[in-house]
Design an enzyme around this catalytic site. Structure first.
Site, PDB file in Angstrom:
ATOM      1  N   GLY A  52       2.610 -10.227  -3.024  1.00 57.71           N
ATOM      2  CA  GLY A  52       2.946  -9.865  -1.570  1.00 57.71           C
ATOM      3  C   GLY A  52       1.692 -10.109  -0.919  1.00 57.71           C
ATOM      4  O   GLY A  52       0.747  -9.560  -0.603  1.00 57.71           O
ATOM      5  N   GLY A  95       1.560 -10.252   2.608  1.00 59.07           N
ATOM      6  CA  GLY A  95       1.631  -9.792   3.914  1.00 59.07           C
ATOM      7  C   GLY A  95       0.429  -9.110   4.420  1.00 59.07           C
ATOM      8  O   GLY A  95      -0.856  -9.223   3.825  1.00 59.07           O
ATOM      9  N   ASP A  96       0.390  -8.392   5.467  1.00 61.15           N
ATOM     10  CA  ASP A  96      -0.966  -7.917   6.188  1.00 61.15           C
ATOM     11  C   ASP A  96      -1.865  -7.120   5.104  1.00 61.15           C
ATOM     12  O   ASP A  96      -3.023  -7.139   5.163  1.00 61.15           O
ATOM     13  CB  ASP A  96      -0.713  -7.153   7.403  1.00 61.15           C
ATOM     14  CG  ASP A  96      -0.132  -7.826   8.647  1.00 61.15           C
ATOM     15  OD1 ASP A  96      -0.310  -9.194   8.386  1.00 61.15           O
ATOM     16  OD2 ASP A  96       0.420  -7.227   9.476  1.00 61.15           O
ATOM     17  N   TYR A 144       4.081 -16.006 -11.940  1.00 65.64           N
ATOM     18  CA  TYR A 144       4.250 -14.773 -12.654  1.00 65.64           C
ATOM     19  C   TYR A 144       3.765 -15.032 -14.128  1.00 65.64           C
ATOM     20  O   TYR A 144       3.395 -14.076 -14.880  1.00 65.64           O
ATOM     21  CB  TYR A 144       5.988 -14.341 -12.833  1.00 65.64           C
ATOM     22  CG  TYR A 144       6.326 -13.555 -11.532  1.00 65.64           C
ATOM     23  CD1 TYR A 144       6.080 -12.315 -11.241  1.00 65.64           C
ATOM     24  CD2 TYR A 144       7.160 -14.285 -10.516  1.00 65.64           C
ATOM     25  CE1 TYR A 144       6.145 -11.987 -10.089  1.00 65.64           C
ATOM     26  CE2 TYR A 144       7.533 -13.427  -9.488  1.00 65.64           C
ATOM     27  CZ  TYR A 144       7.167 -12.342  -9.253  1.00 65.64           C
ATOM     28  OH  TYR A 144       7.468 -11.595  -8.028  1.00 65.64           O
ATOM     29  N   VAL A 193      10.065  -4.789   1.948  1.00 61.72           N
ATOM     30  CA  VAL A 193      10.416  -4.982   3.134  1.00 61.72           C
ATOM     31  C   VAL A 193       9.997  -3.737   4.020  1.00 61.72           C
ATOM     32  O   VAL A 193       9.964  -2.419   3.589  1.00 61.72           O
ATOM     33  CB  VAL A 193      12.106  -4.970   3.238  1.00 61.72           C
ATOM     34  CG1 VAL A 193      12.542  -6.353   2.636  1.00 61.72           C
ATOM     35  CG2 VAL A 193      12.704  -3.923   2.265  1.00 61.72           C
ATOM     36  N   GLN A 233      10.851  -0.825   7.212  1.00 65.44           N
ATOM     37  CA  GLN A 233      11.988  -0.288   7.800  1.00 65.44           C
ATOM     38  C   GLN A 233      12.732  -0.710   8.887  1.00 65.44           C
ATOM     39  O   GLN A 233      11.817  -1.175  10.117  1.00 65.44           O
ATOM     40  CB  GLN A 233      11.493   1.229   7.752  1.00 65.44           C
ATOM     41  CG  GLN A 233      12.915   1.981   8.175  1.00 65.44           C
ATOM     42  CD  GLN A 233      12.236   3.643   7.975  1.00 65.44           C
ATOM     43  OE1 GLN A 233      11.142   4.127   7.750  1.00 65.44           O
ATOM     44  NE2 GLN A 233      13.030   4.633   8.067  1.00 65.44           N
ATOM     45  N   ARG A 272      15.253   6.175   5.772  1.00 67.03           N
ATOM     46  CA  ARG A 272      14.545   6.219   4.322  1.00 67.03           C
ATOM     47  C   ARG A 272      15.212   5.814   3.145  1.00 67.03           C
ATOM     48  O   ARG A 272      14.622   5.068   2.358  1.00 67.03           O
ATOM     49  CB  ARG A 272      13.626   7.271   4.285  1.00 67.03           C
ATOM     50  CG  ARG A 272      12.497   7.176   3.148  1.00 67.03           C
ATOM     51  CD  ARG A 272      11.699   8.328   3.269  1.00 67.03           C
ATOM     52  NE  ARG A 272      12.154   9.627   3.099  1.00 67.03           N
ATOM     53  CZ  ARG A 272      11.525  10.714   2.884  1.00 67.03           C
ATOM     54  NH1 ARG A 272      10.311  10.768   2.830  1.00 67.03           N
ATOM     55  NH2 ARG A 272      12.291  11.784   2.694  1.00 67.03           N
ATOM     56  N   ASN A 324      13.909  -1.778  -1.302  1.00 73.03           N
ATOM     57  CA  ASN A 324      12.804  -2.101  -2.150  1.00 73.03           C
ATOM     58  C   ASN A 324      12.904  -1.682  -3.452  1.00 73.03           C
ATOM     59  O   ASN A 324      12.124  -2.324  -4.375  1.00 73.03           O
ATOM     60  CB  ASN A 324      11.564  -0.921  -1.459  1.00 73.03           C
ATOM     61  CG  ASN A 324      11.216  -1.761  -0.193  1.00 73.03           C
ATOM     62  OD1 ASN A 324      10.928  -3.053  -0.132  1.00 73.03           O
ATOM     63  ND2 ASN A 324      10.537  -0.978   0.620  1.00 73.03           N
ATOM     64  N   ASP A 355      -4.708   8.497   3.600  1.00 70.00           N
ATOM     65  CA  ASP A 355      -4.354   9.591   4.122  1.00 70.00           C
ATOM     66  C   ASP A 355      -5.759  10.569   4.445  1.00 70.00           C
ATOM     67  O   ASP A 355      -6.191  11.006   5.202  1.00 70.00           O
ATOM     68  CB  ASP A 355      -3.155  10.516   3.811  1.00 70.00           C
ATOM     69  CG  ASP A 355      -1.962   9.865   3.682  1.00 70.00           C
ATOM     70  OD1 ASP A 355      -1.186   9.749   4.623  1.00 70.00           O
ATOM     71  OD2 ASP A 355      -1.786   9.392   2.577  1.00 70.00           O
ATOM     72  N   ARG A 415      -8.155   9.061   6.428  1.00 70.43           N
ATOM     73  CA  ARG A 415      -8.087   9.431   7.685  1.00 70.43           C
ATOM     74  C   ARG A 415      -8.813  10.835   8.109  1.00 70.43           C
ATOM     75  O   ARG A 415      -9.418  11.261   8.987  1.00 70.43           O
ATOM     76  CB  ARG A 415      -6.941   9.041   8.121  1.00 70.43           C
ATOM     77  CG  ARG A 415      -6.368   7.729   8.188  1.00 70.43           C
ATOM     78  CD  ARG A 415      -4.947   7.713   8.488  1.00 70.43           C
ATOM     79  NE  ARG A 415      -4.414   6.204   8.362  1.00 70.43           N
ATOM     80  CZ  ARG A 415      -3.352   5.767   8.255  1.00 70.43           C
ATOM     81  NH1 ARG A 415      -2.309   6.716   7.677  1.00 70.43           N
ATOM     82  NH2 ARG A 415      -2.783   4.439   8.412  1.00 70.43           N
ATOM     83  N   HIS A 470     -15.640  16.175   1.903  1.00 66.56           N
ATOM     84  CA  HIS A 470     -14.762  16.377   0.617  1.00 66.56           C
ATOM     85  C   HIS A 470     -13.655  17.199   0.807  1.00 66.56           C
ATOM     86  O   HIS A 470     -13.721  18.233   0.591  1.00 66.56           O
ATOM     87  CB  HIS A 470     -15.841  16.617  -0.507  1.00 66.56           C
ATOM     88  CG  HIS A 470     -17.020  15.525  -0.903  1.00 66.56           C
ATOM     89  ND1 HIS A 470     -16.738  14.345  -1.426  1.00 66.56           N
ATOM     90  CD2 HIS A 470     -18.179  15.831  -0.406  1.00 66.56           C
ATOM     91  CE1 HIS A 470     -18.034  13.846  -1.704  1.00 66.56           C
ATOM     92  NE2 HIS A 470     -18.958  14.644  -1.009  1.00 66.56           N
ATOM     93  N   HIS A 484       3.089  10.639   0.347  1.00 66.58           N
ATOM     94  CA  HIS A 484       2.559   9.689   1.412  1.00 66.58           C
ATOM     95  C   HIS A 484       3.317   9.505   2.382  1.00 66.58           C
ATOM     96  O   HIS A 484       4.372   8.646   2.424  1.00 66.58           O
ATOM     97  CB  HIS A 484       1.992   8.266   0.933  1.00 66.58           C
ATOM     98  CG  HIS A 484       1.608   7.424   1.728  1.00 66.58           C
ATOM     99  ND1 HIS A 484       0.544   7.745   2.685  1.00 66.58           N
ATOM    100  CD2 HIS A 484       1.913   5.938   2.070  1.00 66.58           C
ATOM    101  CE1 HIS A 484       0.398   6.582   3.535  1.00 66.58           C
ATOM    102  NE2 HIS A 484       1.128   5.732   3.265  1.00 66.58           N
TER     103      HIS A 484
END
Length: 332
Positions: free
Chosen positions: A23, A25-26, A79, A94, A96, A102, A109, A162, A165, A182, A189
């Site tokens: 993958g 992607g970003d 592969y 992919v 959403q 969901r 997926n 998470d 953050r 800590h 998630h």
């Protein structure tokens, strides 16, 4: 406790430090860039359906190599690269769609992962498998079932982002570096995750004690902390609205897990790991601190939860379990 050499993992797990990224992607490219600059592996092979874009990303990354201080080999992969890979990092899948539930996203997926994992295992993969695609807890469980690898070998990014953050927000509030905070975010998630205040600390002082002391002069301190958690939980929505995706934070988090695995660190990180009785839960992958080393998940660390935290964690687990049942991954 026995510490194994990083080059000789146990249970016949593939040695070395070759990584296959699935993958481009970003998120995948942010991870690749972090890996390049940290010099964690000798060879990074990148697989993506968009071969032209993948070639472009590989070329661009290689052009950054002279200034990285490392000599990582980065190639367009197939592969077949899984045969001698020590680690797979799966960022494929992919996003959403507008109006999509969901559950519908999970179904799409899971099918994508089934196709990918069939190719992965057909090429003799026997390393550590790190999942980053959302919903990460559900797809990590699906990967475990689809590959037949041991649960120790299959780990998800869980609440690594998470927690980062949360630590950033607490550090700003208390005026210290995030590295001096800590405290973990655990659970799904997603929307049902929760902070664990009971076992947290800031600069070596109990987070609970700090809050109790501040409450003596600021009765709204708990409202501020609750708002801080909501900002932590919902950060992705605002970032996606502003720039279209989140990438650097999770890319760095994946690189941190990768380093813990390949360098055999025995470090505790908040990942998605299989519970086997911890927190009173079984047969579910969910965000929790776990000891990570060259063999994957060495053990799950069960935090002490206050009654309110335990109730929220159970709700989070039950929410995930409901999605897995509806997706046909487990039985009710």
């Amino acid at each position: 406790m026995t510490i194994t050499n990083p080059s000789t993992p146990s249970n016949n797990i593939t040695p070395g430090n070759k990584i296959v990224l699935i993958g481009a992607g970003d998120v995948g490219v942010a991870f690749a860039y972090a890996i390049l600059n940290q010099g964690i592996c000798d060879h990074l092979a990148i697989i993506d359906l968009n071969e032209k874009k993948t070639w472009g990303e590989v070329e661009d990354l290689n052009h950054a190599m002279p200034y990285s201080g490392h000599n990582t080999k980065i190639t367009v992969g197939t592969y077949e690269d899984c045969r001698d890979a020590a680690l797979i990092v799966n960022c494929a899948g992919v996003a959403q769609r507008d109006g999509e539930t969901r559950l519908e996203l999970v179904g799409r997926n899971v099918k994508i992962f089934e196709s990918i994992n069939k190719e992965v295992m057909a090429n003799g993969f026997n390393g550590i498998y790190l999942v980053a695609t959302n919903p990460v807890d559900v797809l990590t469980y699906a990967t475990w079932k689809q590959t037949g690898l041991s649960s120790a070998q299959v780990v998800g990014s869980g609440t690594i982002l998470d927690t980062a953050r949360w630590r950033c927000n607490l550090g700003k509030y208390f005026g210290v570096s995030a590295s001096s905070v800590h405290s973990y975010i655990i659970g799904e998630h997603g929307d049902t995750e929760l902070p664990v205040v009971a076992s947290g600390s800031v600069a070596g002082v109990s987070l609970r004690r700090r809050l109790e002391k501040e409450a003596e002069t600021d009765p709204k301190i708990y409202e501020r902390i609750d708002a801080m958690f909501v900002a932590t939980r919902d950060a992705a929505y605002k970032i996606i609205e502003a720039k279209g995706s989140t990438s650097f934070g999770i890319g760095a988090g994946l690189a941190r897990i990768t380093r813990a695995i390949l360098m055999n660190e025995d470090v505790v990180l908040p990942v998605s790991a299989l519970l086997e009785g911890q927190y009173g839960q079984e047969d579910i992958y969910i965000g929790t601190p776990a000891v990570i080393n060259r063999n994957g998940v060495r053990e799950v660390v069960e935090l002490h939860l206050e009654d309110s935290e335990k109730e929220k964690f159970d709700h989070s687990a039950n929410t995930l379990r409901g999605v897995m049942v509806e997706a046909g991954l487990t039985e009710a």
